[in-house]
Each structure stands twice: as structure tokens, then as C-alpha cells.
Design an enzyme around this catalytic site. Structure first.
Site, PDB file in Angstrom:
ATOM      1  N   GLU A 160      -4.457  17.256   9.301  1.00  0.00           N
ATOM      2  CA  GLU A 160      -4.172  18.639   9.362  1.00  0.00           C
ATOM      3  C   GLU A 160      -4.784  18.865  10.859  1.00  0.00           C
ATOM      4  O   GLU A 160      -6.051  19.186  10.909  1.00  0.00           O
ATOM      5  CB  GLU A 160      -4.722  19.718   8.320  1.00  0.00           C
ATOM      6  N   GLU A 195     -16.469  34.684   8.384  1.00  0.00           N
ATOM      7  CA  GLU A 195     -15.839  34.654   7.217  1.00  0.00           C
ATOM      8  C   GLU A 195     -16.276  33.750   6.126  1.00  0.00           C
ATOM      9  O   GLU A 195     -16.686  33.782   4.853  1.00  0.00           O
ATOM     10  CB  GLU A 195     -14.329  34.785   7.128  1.00  0.00           C
ATOM     11  N   LYS A 253     -12.854  15.380   4.861  1.00  0.00           N
ATOM     12  CA  LYS A 253     -13.243  15.910   3.718  1.00  0.00           C
ATOM     13  C   LYS A 253     -14.202  15.053   2.815  1.00  0.00           C
ATOM     14  O   LYS A 253     -13.920  13.916   2.879  1.00  0.00           O
ATOM     15  CB  LYS A 253     -12.116  16.319   2.622  1.00  0.00           C
ATOM     16  N   LYS A 264      -7.264  14.870  24.207  1.00  0.00           N
ATOM     17  CA  LYS A 264      -7.880  14.780  25.390  1.00  0.00           C
ATOM     18  C   LYS A 264      -7.251  14.516  26.705  1.00  0.00           C
ATOM     19  O   LYS A 264      -7.511  14.928  27.773  1.00  0.00           O
ATOM     20  CB  LYS A 264      -9.152  13.849  25.408  1.00  0.00           C
ATOM     21  N   HIS A 280      -1.228  26.090  11.370  1.00  0.00           N
ATOM     22  CA  HIS A 280      -1.709  24.845  10.574  1.00  0.00           C
ATOM     23  C   HIS A 280      -0.422  23.986  10.762  1.00  0.00           C
ATOM     24  O   HIS A 280       0.598  24.360  10.629  1.00  0.00           O
ATOM     25  CB  HIS A 280      -1.909  25.158   8.984  1.00  0.00           C
ATOM     26  N   ARG A 308     -13.213  17.142  11.333  1.00  0.00           N
ATOM     27  CA  ARG A 308     -13.956  16.857  10.150  1.00  0.00           C
ATOM     28  C   ARG A 308     -13.080  15.907   8.817  1.00  0.00           C
ATOM     29  O   ARG A 308     -12.012  15.872   9.304  1.00  0.00           O
ATOM     30  CB  ARG A 308     -14.288  18.410   9.443  1.00  0.00           C
ATOM     31  N   ALA A 357     -12.948  33.368  11.540  1.00  0.00           N
ATOM     32  CA  ALA A 357     -12.892  32.336  10.552  1.00  0.00           C
ATOM     33  C   ALA A 357     -14.329  31.620  10.151  1.00  0.00           C
ATOM     34  O   ALA A 357     -14.851  31.624   8.979  1.00  0.00           O
ATOM     35  CB  ALA A 357     -11.848  31.318  10.765  1.00  0.00           C
TER      36      ALA A 357
END
Length: 233
Positions: free
Chosen positions: A150, A165, A56, A33, A131, A54, A162
Site C-alpha cells: 500500500e 491525529e 504491519k 529513489k 492510497h 513500515r 495525520a
């Protein structure tokens, strides 16, 4: 690993992970930011459209360890699984992706661990993105922990492809008809063409505005009096 760790199930071990990943995401989000705001002040625009984060789920972490043939314990998860915390940075243009990547490489408050360029070398299904595995420092009471995150860098068009998909594969429960796979690949090629076309249009507009400035047309003002003004006289 302690005796209590050995007696606990893999899922319980994963749940014991501290909130370091969440804190690392928040730390990285703050940095991005700041980059976005400073970039806008310095250059008049920001290359970053939006950011998504996010974490996992524990079940997904355990499954990944099993797929990789790794022992499911805290040490393995912390040191071998790099995508527990994830951030997606979405840009307007491909050029912006590489500008941000170059900037991240220069920062002392991040460590670049690995870069996979799926724009230069798209996956077989047409997937494109860059990535980047980074380590984010967290200053704790005892020490400084460097946490893996990541980062995925995509354009708006790549992100749309994406997302669609993922929806299609989820609907078909990973069993997608072959003709759908081919169509997705064709759609990915169309996305690439769209990104290239939009970048060309951007360059054309910038060149036009620059030439307009040089020619003195950027601030052309109509000095002729209007018909209403003439009537008033």
C-alpha cells in the site's frame, strides 16, 4: 493448508510469513529513489520530499482478518490483506502527488491494483491522502512473486495533520471527545487551504521568474563602478 498449519495458532501462522514483504518494500523503495533522482536531473527538482516504510505487526494482521470476517491463514493474508507492507511518499504540493501517480500508472515493473483518492473525496474527519495498492515483482529462484504494497501519497501538511491525529487518538485510546473531533476536522480544512495557498505562491514565483527571463532582467548586472573603484582611479 497443511496439517501442521491447522495445528498452529493464528499468530504462529503469521510469523511463518517469509520476508517477502520486507524485500518488496526494499524493491519499491529503490524504484522510488530512482524516480526521485531522475526527476531532479530531468526537471531540476524532485516532487518527493521523503519516503517512509513500515510493516504491519502480526497481531495487527490477525485483528484485521477478524474484523473483515476472513479466515486467519496464510492464503488469506497473502491474497486478501493488501496493506501488510506500506510506503508513504510525502510531497511538497498536491500537484506533485498526481504527477507521481500518473507516472506510476505508466510503469511496466509495477501493477496498479486499486486507487482511493481521499484528496478528491476526503474522509468525514478531514483526512486527505491518495492510497494506491500496487503489486511489486520479486524475482525468486522458482518464479516471480507479485507482492502487495500500500502506497500513501501525501503533502507535508497532510502528513503533519495525520501524524498529530494519530497521536491524539492514541493518547485518548480512541475515545476522543466530540469537540476534539470537530477541531481536527477544522484543522484538516486549514491544511487544505494551506496546500492551496502554497501552490498558488509557487505558481506566482514560477510565472515571475519566467517573465523576468523574457524581459531580460534575470541576469541584470550593476556595471557602475563602486565608490572605492572611483577613488582608486
Amino acid at each position: 493448508m497443511t496439517k501442521s498449519d491447522m495445528m498452529s495458532t493464528p499468530h504462529e501462522q503469521v510469523k511463518q510469513l517469509p520476508m517477502l514483504y520486507q524485500l518488496a518494500l526494499e524493491e519499491l523503495e529503490t524504484k522510488i529513489k530512482v524516480i526521485r533522482s531522475e526527476w531532479k536531473i530531468r526537471n531540476g527538482y524532485s516532487p518527493i520530499e521523503h519516503i517512509k516504510t513500515r510493516l504491519k505487526e502480526p497481531k495487527s494482521i490477525v485483528s484485521k482478518c477478524e474484523r473483515k470476517g476472513l479466515p486467519v491463514n496464510l492464503d488469506t493474508i497473502v491474497n486478501k490483506i493488501y496493506d501488510i507492507a506500506g510506503m508513504r511518499i510525502v510531497c511538497a504540493f498536491v500537484k506533485d502527488i498526481y504527477a507521481i501517480l500518473d507516472h506510476l500508472k505508466t510503469r511496466d515493473d509495477l501493477r496498479i491494483v486499486e486507487i482511493k483518492d481521499y484528496i478528491e473525496n476526503p474522509k468525514s474527519n478531514g483526512y486527505q491522502s491518495v492510497h494506491v495498492i500496487v503489486q511489486v515483482p520479486l524475482v525468486l529462484f522458482e518464479d516471480v512473486r507479485w507482492i502487495y504494497v500500500e502506497v500513501q501519497l501525501r503533502t507535508l501538511a497532510m502528513d503533519f495533520w495525520a501524524s498529530m491525529e494519530h497521536i491524539i487518538f492514541y493518547k485518548y485510546e480512541q475515545q476522543v471527545p466530540s469537540h476534539v473531533v470537530h477541531e481536527l476536522t477544522d484543522a484538516a480544512k486549514a491544511v487544505d487551504m494551506l496546500d492551496r495557498k502554497m501552490l498558488e505562491l509557487r505558481k506566482e514565483i514560477l510565472n515571475y521568474n519566467q517573465q523576468e527571463w523574457i524581459d531580460g532582467d534575470a541576469f541584470t548586472i550593476d556595471m557602475e563602478p563602486s565608490s572605492t573603484e572611483q577613488e582608486a582611479k
